[in-house]
Design a protein around this motif. Structure first.
Motif, short mmCIF file in Angstrom:
data_model
loop_
_atom_site.label_atom_id
_atom_site.label_comp_id
_atom_site.label_asym_id
_atom_site.label_seq_id
_atom_site.Cartn_x
_atom_site.Cartn_y
_atom_site.Cartn_z
N GLU A 67 -29.86 52.03 -18.31
CA GLU A 67 -28.80 52.85 -18.83
C GLU A 67 -28.65 53.88 -19.01
N ARG A 76 -32.17 55.50 -13.07
CA ARG A 76 -31.54 55.31 -14.08
C ARG A 76 -32.90 54.75 -14.66
N ARG A 78 -33.94 53.18 -19.31
CA ARG A 78 -33.96 52.89 -20.40
C ARG A 78 -33.61 54.36 -20.59
N ALA A 79 -32.49 54.50 -22.28
CA ALA A 79 -32.25 55.87 -22.66
C ALA A 79 -33.36 56.40 -22.66
N GLU A 115 -27.51 58.34 -24.71
CA GLU A 115 -27.14 57.83 -25.08
C GLU A 115 -25.58 57.39 -24.90
N THR A 118 -25.16 55.84 -21.91
CA THR A 118 -25.10 54.23 -22.13
C THR A 118 -23.83 53.45 -22.78
#
Length: 451
Positions: A67, A76, A78-79, A115, A118
């Motif tokens: 994300e 990259r 997960r956020a 975020e 994302t």
């Protein structure tokens, strides 16, 4: 806004309210984002970041399709993990900005950046959300008349998660009920100790606060419920952590004049504990006086607040970590180098005979009087040096460190800091990225920062 609602709900309503903040507020937010990303690059070689990366991104699991980016690079994940990792790098060197007794950008930027990547949000969206987070953080801090540090709490970690949750909720466009739930849930995700100052865990606990705020906002978006008075309930978060149980619980949040404009950000000049910055400046002022020579120093007296000295508690300095949290080192570094930057946080400088002699020759005179700006600080610090020949050099009273919102670094100095941080972290495209950050309001997609 319902006038009968309490603090938590009124903060949630503020976060959800569609509004464009004034240019002055966005300008401060942009300075915070830029400074945080610079310190993030400087911290990328820190051991705390390396340790967390081993845990979250073990060999063979690093990917290019997650994300959000790690350090705005090709990796990259997960956020939530990107916010955690980038947060550790941002706070690792203790060089990120300060306001309301906390580290707003180290809290807000890692979560918002992850975020925004994302969701494909714009630079302006990110800055608007930053303002929301800053205002929530400042409001919570303003309700506590005593220093949370005195009870052993790290304020950034105790107040930060609700502020981050509000900012991320704003970025996601959540409604008032969801924003309130995010803030309330984040109140249960707080935690951080002054006892871990001077260790790698300090950066971990700040970064965890950033990631926790992001998690709370995401959970609220999925329908998670939480008490709509989690902050102000007796006992809620504010009362529970208040050193003397004197936190103000009544009244709703009324934004009025934005604190981000009236209070601003203090951009740190040195990668050491902020409680020692005035000492570095005072010592450097002494070193610039005509006729001064560090080799001729007999003794050094530092006037400083007792709480500041308690946080910077290493009286003997052997490692860079100890140097960051040492009043004596701050004085010695200022007297010898007129600085306390990356070059001074080296084994060669720390163990230089002159530096060690000055550390040993430094005594502290502690003051209990509190600054009206921040109860952690005394109204001023001072360095008085007695020479072997009997001469005395006096810095005078230093009320604000260079970089403080009331004594700000100019644009050129902030640019220089960013580029020095990028160089210290081995980032080769500092100028290119800085140009993008200086035009962040016009950036249509935050993901362009990592390209």
């Amino acid at each position: 806004m319902n006038p009968d609602s309490g603090l938590t709900a009124s903060l949630g309503a503020f976060a959800a309210r569609p509004q464009d903040f004034p240019a002055a507020a966005l300008q401060v937010a942009a300075a915070g984002v830029c400074d945080a990303i610079g310190t993030m690059f400087a911290g990328r070689k820190d051991a705390a970041f390396a340790t967390l990366r081993k845990v979250l991104l073990p060999e063979g699991l690093a990917a290019s399709s997650g994300e959000a980016s790690v350090l705005l690079g090709p990796v990259r994940t997960r956020a939530l993990d990107a916010a955690f990792l980038n947060g550790v790098a941002t706070h690792a060197l203790a060089m990120d900005d300060v306001a309301a007794g906390c580290h707003p950008s180290a809290l807000l930027v890692p979560a918002l950046l992850a975020e925004a990547e994302t969701l494909g949000r714009s630079g302006r969206d990110l800055l608007q959300a930053y303002v929301v987070g800053y205002e929530v953080l400042a409001e919570l801090a303003s309700r506590e008349p005593d220093a949370l540090h005195g009870a052993g709490w790290h304020p950034s970690c105790m107040l930060g998660p609700p502020a981050v949750a509000a900012a991320v909720a704003r970025l996601r466009g959540l409604d008032a009920q969801q924003c309130t739930a995010a803030i309330a849930a984040a109140a249960s995700m707080t935690g951080g100790l002054v006892a871990n100052f001077g260790t790698q865990t300090k950066a971990i606990q700040v970064a965890r606060a950033s990631s926790a705020g992001l998690l709370a906002a995401r959970l609220a978006a999925e329908g998670l419920t939480a008490s709509s008075d989690a902050l102000e309930r007796d006992p809620g978060l504010l009362k529970a952590i208040s050193p003397q149980r004197r936190a103000r619980l009544d009244g709703v949040f009324d934004p009025g004049e934005l604190r981000i404009v009236t209070q601003g950000l203090s951009i740190k000049k040195y990668p050491v504990c902020y409680s020692t910055h005035r000492v570095v400046d005072a010592a450097a002022d002494v070193a610039r006086q005509p006729g001064f020579s560090a080799e001729g120093v007999q003794g050094v007296q530092v006037d400083i607040g007792s709480m500041q000295a308690w946080m910077a508690r290493h009286h003997e300095v052997r490692t860079p970590f100890e140097a960051k949290y040492s009043v004596e080192f701050a004085a010695a570094s200022g007297l010898v180098a007129r600085d306390a930057s990356f070059a001074q946080l080296s084994d060669d400088f720390i163990h230089a005979p002159l530096v060690q002699r000055l550390i040993a020759a430094t005594t502290l005179r502690l003051h209990e009087e509190k600054s009206a700006d921040d109860p952690v600080f005394s109204p001023w610090d001072r360095v008085v040096v007695t020479m072997k020949d009997g001469r005395v050099f006096d810095s005078g009273e230093v009320a604000y460190a260079l970089g403080h919102a009331r004594r700000p670094l100019d644009a050129q100095a902030r640019r220089r800091k960013f580029l020095q941080c990028a160089e210290a972290g081995g980032f080769e495209n500092g100028e290119v990225l800085l140009n993008k950050l200086e035009n962040l309001q016009d950036l249509p997609d935050v993901r362009q920062l990592s390209t």
